[in-house]
Motif scaffolding. Sequence first.
Motif, PDB file in Angstrom:
ATOM      1  N   GLY A 112       0.812  -1.205   0.000  1.00  8.92           N
ATOM      2  CA  GLY A 112       0.000   0.000   0.000  1.00  8.92           C
ATOM      3  C   GLY A 112       0.848   1.259   0.000  1.00  8.92           C
ATOM      4  N   LEU A 113       0.204   2.420   0.340  1.00  7.40           N
ATOM      5  CA  LEU A 113       0.903   3.698   0.355  1.00  7.40           C
ATOM      6  C   LEU A 113       2.017   3.700   1.385  1.00  7.40           C
ATOM      7  CD1 LEU A 113      -2.061   6.266   0.151  1.00  7.40           C
ATOM      8  CD2 LEU A 113      -0.452   5.685  -1.658  1.00  7.40           C
ATOM      9  N   LEU A 114       3.145   4.319   1.026  1.00  7.50           N
ATOM     10  CA  LEU A 114       4.234   4.497   1.978  1.00  7.50           C
ATOM     11  C   LEU A 114       3.932   5.677   2.893  1.00  7.50           C
ATOM     12  CD1 LEU A 114       7.402   3.978  -0.269  1.00  7.50           C
ATOM     13  CD2 LEU A 114       6.445   2.398   1.416  1.00  7.50           C
ATOM     14  N   PRO A 115       4.275   5.602   4.150  1.00  8.34           N
ATOM     15  CA  PRO A 115       3.988   6.686   5.102  1.00  8.34           C
ATOM     16  C   PRO A 115       5.005   7.806   4.964  1.00  8.34           C
ATOM     17  CG  PRO A 115       5.109   4.901   6.227  1.00  8.34           C
ATOM     18  CD  PRO A 115       4.900   4.428   4.822  1.00  8.34           C
ATOM     19  N   ALA A 116       4.779   8.724   4.013  1.00  7.73           N
ATOM     20  CA  ALA A 116       5.726   9.810   3.766  1.00  7.73           C
ATOM     21  C   ALA A 116       4.973  11.042   3.304  1.00  7.73           C
ATOM     22  CB  ALA A 116       6.749   9.390   2.722  1.00  7.73           C
ATOM     23  N   ASP A 117       5.486  12.218   3.686  1.00 11.05           N
ATOM     24  CA  ASP A 117       4.904  13.503   3.279  1.00 11.05           C
ATOM     25  C   ASP A 117       5.802  14.087   2.191  1.00 11.05           C
ATOM     26  OD1 ASP A 117       3.427  15.761   3.067  1.00 11.05           O
ATOM     27  OD2 ASP A 117       4.115  16.669   4.946  1.00 11.05           O
ATOM     28  N   ALA A 118       5.459  13.810   0.950  1.00  7.95           N
ATOM     29  CA  ALA A 118       6.311  14.177  -0.175  1.00  7.95           C
ATOM     30  C   ALA A 118       6.504  15.687  -0.269  1.00  7.95           C
ATOM     31  CB  ALA A 118       5.720  13.649  -1.472  1.00  7.95           C
ATOM     32  N   GLN A 119       7.736  16.114  -0.561  1.00  8.42           N
ATOM     33  CA  GLN A 119       8.019  17.546  -0.729  1.00  8.42           C
ATOM     34  C   GLN A 119       7.516  18.075  -2.070  1.00  8.42           C
ATOM     35  OE1 GLN A 119      10.263  15.204   0.085  1.00  8.42           O
ATOM     36  NE2 GLN A 119      11.666  15.890   1.705  1.00  8.42           N
ATOM     37  N   VAL A 120       7.410  17.221  -3.086  1.00  6.34           N
ATOM     38  CA  VAL A 120       6.910  17.636  -4.403  1.00  6.34           C
ATOM     39  C   VAL A 120       5.683  16.805  -4.731  1.00  6.34           C
ATOM     40  CG1 VAL A 120       7.410  17.831  -6.862  1.00  6.34           C
ATOM     41  CG2 VAL A 120       9.230  18.279  -5.181  1.00  6.34           C
ATOM     42  N   ILE A 121       4.551  17.478  -4.953  1.00  2.97           N
ATOM     43  CA  ILE A 121       3.307  16.808  -5.335  1.00  2.97           C
ATOM     44  C   ILE A 121       2.723  17.525  -6.541  1.00  2.97           C
ATOM     45  CG2 ILE A 121       0.880  16.460  -4.669  1.00  2.97           C
ATOM     46  CD1 ILE A 121       2.588  14.372  -3.484  1.00  2.97           C
ATOM     47  N   ASP A 122       2.325  16.751  -7.542  1.00  3.78           N
ATOM     48  CA  ASP A 122       1.688  17.336  -8.725  1.00  3.78           C
ATOM     49  C   ASP A 122       0.261  17.767  -8.406  1.00  3.78           C
ATOM     50  OD1 ASP A 122       0.576  17.852 -11.287  1.00  3.78           O
ATOM     51  OD2 ASP A 122      -0.084  15.762 -11.368  1.00  3.78           O
ATOM     52  N   ASN A 123      -0.022  19.086  -8.556  1.00  2.00           N
ATOM     53  CA  ASN A 123      -1.366  19.606  -8.373  1.00  2.00           C
ATOM     54  C   ASN A 123      -1.885  20.268  -9.640  1.00  2.00           C
ATOM     55  OD1 ASN A 123      -1.963  19.028  -5.527  1.00  2.00           O
ATOM     56  ND2 ASN A 123      -0.203  20.365  -5.119  1.00  2.00           N
ATOM     57  N   VAL A 124      -1.252  19.954 -10.775  1.00  2.00           N
ATOM     58  CA  VAL A 124      -1.603  20.616 -12.039  1.00  2.00           C
ATOM     59  C   VAL A 124      -2.326  19.678 -13.001  1.00  2.00           C
ATOM     60  CG1 VAL A 124      -0.682  21.780 -14.073  1.00  2.00           C
ATOM     61  CG2 VAL A 124       0.300  22.251 -11.822  1.00  2.00           C
ATOM     62  N   LEU A 125      -1.862  18.445 -13.107  1.00  2.00           N
ATOM     63  CA  LEU A 125      -2.434  17.529 -14.091  1.00  2.00           C
ATOM     64  C   LEU A 125      -3.846  17.112 -13.708  1.00  2.00           C
ATOM     65  CD1 LEU A 125       0.667  15.256 -14.658  1.00  2.00           C
ATOM     66  CD2 LEU A 125       0.086  17.429 -15.729  1.00  2.00           C
ATOM     67  N   THR A 126      -4.700  16.943 -14.707  1.00  2.00           N
ATOM     68  CA  THR A 126      -6.095  16.562 -14.497  1.00  2.00           C
ATOM     69  C   THR A 126      -6.453  15.407 -15.417  1.00  2.00           C
ATOM     70  OG1 THR A 126      -6.989  18.046 -16.188  1.00  2.00           O
ATOM     71  CG2 THR A 126      -6.613  18.982 -13.991  1.00  2.00           C
ATOM     72  N   THR A 127      -7.686  14.938 -15.307  1.00  2.00           N
ATOM     73  CA  THR A 127      -8.146  13.824 -16.153  1.00  2.00           C
ATOM     74  C   THR A 127      -8.382  14.250 -17.599  1.00  2.00           C
ATOM     75  OG1 THR A 127     -10.418  14.294 -15.452  1.00  2.00           O
ATOM     76  CG2 THR A 127      -9.206  12.611 -14.228  1.00  2.00           C
ATOM     77  N   SER A 128      -8.242  15.540 -17.911  1.00  2.00           N
ATOM     78  CA  SER A 128      -8.427  16.007 -19.294  1.00  2.00           C
ATOM     79  C   SER A 128      -7.113  16.062 -20.071  1.00  2.00           C
ATOM     80  CB  SER A 128      -9.066  17.399 -19.293  1.00  2.00           C
ATOM     81  OG  SER A 128      -8.221  18.348 -18.647  1.00  2.00           O
ATOM     82  N   ILE A 129      -6.037  15.579 -19.491  1.00  3.51           N
ATOM     83  CA  ILE A 129      -4.748  15.607 -20.188  1.00  3.51           C
ATOM     84  C   ILE A 129      -4.773  14.674 -21.398  1.00  3.51           C
ATOM     85  CG2 ILE A 129      -3.407  16.278 -18.155  1.00  3.51           C
ATOM     86  CD1 ILE A 129      -2.842  13.399 -17.622  1.00  3.51           C
ATOM     87  N   PRO A 130      -3.921  14.943 -22.419  1.00  8.30           N
ATOM     88  CA  PRO A 130      -3.852  14.044 -23.583  1.00  8.30           C
ATOM     89  C   PRO A 130      -3.251  12.694 -23.199  1.00  8.30           C
ATOM     90  CG  PRO A 130      -2.981  16.212 -24.099  1.00  8.30           C
ATOM     91  CD  PRO A 130      -3.130  16.163 -22.603  1.00  8.30           C
ATOM     92  N   MET A 131      -3.233  11.795 -24.171  1.00  8.83           N
ATOM     93  CA  MET A 131      -2.774  10.429 -23.915  1.00  8.83           C
ATOM     94  C   MET A 131      -1.328  10.237 -24.365  1.00  8.83           C
ATOM     95  SD  MET A 131      -6.044   8.018 -24.785  1.00  8.83           S
ATOM     96  CE  MET A 131      -5.828   8.184 -26.544  1.00  8.83           C
ATOM     97  N   LEU A 132      -0.541   9.568 -23.498  1.00  6.07           N
ATOM     98  CA  LEU A 132       0.819   9.139 -23.818  1.00  6.07           C
ATOM     99  C   LEU A 132       1.659  10.215 -24.496  1.00  6.07           C
ATOM    100  CD1 LEU A 132       0.327   5.444 -24.887  1.00  6.07           C
ATOM    101  CD2 LEU A 132       1.414   6.301 -22.831  1.00  6.07           C
ATOM    102  N   ARG A 133       1.767  11.347 -23.836  1.00  5.46           N
ATOM    103  CA  ARG A 133       2.674  12.382 -24.312  1.00  5.46           C
ATOM    104  C   ARG A 133       3.517  12.842 -23.127  1.00  5.46           C
ATOM    105  NH1 ARG A 133      -0.002  17.503 -26.739  1.00  5.46           N
ATOM    106  NH2 ARG A 133      -0.285  18.026 -24.529  1.00  5.46           N
ATOM    107  N   TRP A 134       4.834  12.777 -23.282  1.00  5.97           N
ATOM    108  CA  TRP A 134       5.722  13.139 -22.185  1.00  5.97           C
ATOM    109  C   TRP A 134       5.584  14.617 -21.848  1.00  5.97           C
ATOM    110  CZ3 TRP A 134       7.470   9.340 -19.498  1.00  5.97           C
ATOM    111  CH2 TRP A 134       7.830   8.131 -20.092  1.00  5.97           C
ATOM    112  N   GLU A 135       5.307  14.889 -20.570  1.00  3.50           N
ATOM    113  CA  GLU A 135       5.323  16.251 -20.065  1.00  3.50           C
ATOM    114  C   GLU A 135       5.894  16.249 -18.658  1.00  3.50           C
ATOM    115  OE1 GLU A 135       4.986  18.955 -21.543  1.00  3.50           O
ATOM    116  OE2 GLU A 135       4.085  18.336 -23.431  1.00  3.50           O
TER     117      GLU A 135
END
Length: 508
Positions: free
Chosen positions: A141-164
Motif C-alpha cells: 500500500g501507500l508508503l507513510p511519507a509527506d512528499a516535498q513535491v506533489i503534482d497539483n496541475v495535471l487533471t483527467t483532461s490531459i492528452p494520452m501518452l505524451r511526455w510532459e
Amino acid sequence: MRSRAVWMVSWLVFCLPGIAMAQNLLQNGGFEEYRACPRQDNLLGEAVPWYNPNGATPDFYHQCFPTVQMELPPRSGQGLARLFLDVSWAEYLATPLKKPLVADDCYFFEMYVATPTPNKYLSGTIGAFLSEKPITSPEKGLLPADAQVIDNVLTTSIPMLRWERISGYVKAKGGEQYLTIGSFKKLPVFLGYFYLFIDDVSLLPIEMDLGKDTTLCGRNSTLLLDATTPGATEYRWHDGSTAPTFRVTKPGHYSVTVTTPCKVLRDTIRVDYALDFDLGRDTTLCAGQTLTLKTPPDVPPTFRWQDGSATPTYVVRQAGLYSLRVEQARCVATDSIQVRFVPPPRLNLGPDQNLCGAEIFTIRPDFAEGKFSWQDPFEAVIRTVGQSGFFQASVSNDCATVRDTVRISYEDCGCVLYTPDIFTPNADGQNDVFQPFGCGDITITSLSIFNRWGELVFQTAEPPFAWNGMYEGKPAPVGVYGWQIRYRLQQGTSVLAEQKRGALSLTR
C-alpha cells in the motif's frame, strides 16, 4: 500478480522551463544503464541503482529487449520505468543520491510522466519524497511519507501518452540521501487502476556562478557568461537583457540577477583586456586609393607587420591581407584586415524615349563592375515597356553605387483606344476575333458585347479581352453588335477610369 488491460493512450501535460542535466544528483536518472537487459516485467532492480522500496512490483523496460509493454518511446535515450496503481496497490521507484543535500539549500526536482488512461489519473497524488534514510515496507500500500513535491496541475483532461513535466522545488533540511517516487496521498478506487510511465528524473541544486575575474588577450577575444539556473523564471543582466547567457566583447564589470521561486541569485565578474587594439573592419577601396594603417597608441615595443616591418604606420596600395602582431609579457595579440580594390561601377540606360500609339520600347542597360537592379521589383535586366514613366536602375559594388534613369513618354502624340469595325470569325486565321488595344498608358479592365436587342452575349474582365464570335457555345448570327470597353488611362501621375462604346459588324 497485477491484472493487465488494453487501455487508451494518454499524456500528462505540465510545462515548466527547460533544465540542463549536467549537475543531476541522481545516477541513471534516464534509465539508460542496466545490470542485465530486462526481458520481463517487475525488473526495476536491473536499472542500477534504482530499487523497489515496498512489496509491489515496479517495471523497468529498455529497448535492448523491445516489448509491447513499452507503449510509447522513452522521452530520451532507450529506457523508462513504469508504475501500476490500484486499490491497495502502490508501486514506487527509489534511488540513493550521489551526495547528501545541504541544509537550507534549494533544489529543483523534475521528472517526465505519461499514462495510457488519463481519465483515471489522480491529481494531487504523484510526487517525490527526499529522506535521510530509505523508506521501505513489506506491504503493497501507500508508503507513510509527506512528499516535498506533489503534482497539483495535471487533471483527467490531459492528452494520452505524451511526455510532459512534473516538477517542484525542495528546501533541504540537510542530510537527505534518498529519493522515492510514486503516489503519496491516495490510491485509485475499485476499477480505477492505471499505469504511469516515468523517464528523465533529475534533482539539481539551485546555484549559479559566472566564474572568477579574468583577463582576455586581444580585442577579438570574447567570453560567454552562462547564468543558466534550474527553474529560473527571470534573468536580468546589468544592461537589462534577459537571456540566460551574455557574450562579453569588451572590458568591464558584468553582473546578473537570477530569480527562481525558491530564491534570488546574484553574481558579478570583471573582465579585462590586454593589448586591446583593432586595425578596423575589412574594407574595399576604389582603384587608385590608399589606406594608412597605424599601430595603436601606447603599443608595446615588440610588434611586427605581416611583412616583418616595425614602422608605426603602414600604407596599403594593393589588395591583400594585412596584420599586426603585438607581444606583451605572456600575451600575444594579432589583428588583421582584408583590403580589396575594385573599379567603380558603370551604368547607362540610354536616352529618353517619346512613343506613340501602341509602340513599345525595350530598355537594354549597358553596365559593368557591379550588381544591377531596377528601382522597382522588376527582376530581369532587359525590360520592355509600353507606358509612360521614369525607369530607374542602379549598379552597386563595394566601391560605390551609380544610378541612371530613362524617361518613356506617350504624351506628345496622345493616347487612344483602337477597335476594329468588322471581324470574320471563320477560322481562316485572319481577323477571327474582335480584340481592342490601346497605347501603353491605357489598361483595359473589361469588355462587353451586346446584340441588336441590347442582350449581353459576351463579357470578360480578364485578358486578353477578345471575343471569338461565339454565344452560348454556338457561332453568333451575322449582324451588327454593340461593345462597351472599360479602361484606365494614366496621365502623368494620375489615373482616370474611362469607358467607350461602339459598334462592330460580324460577317463570315
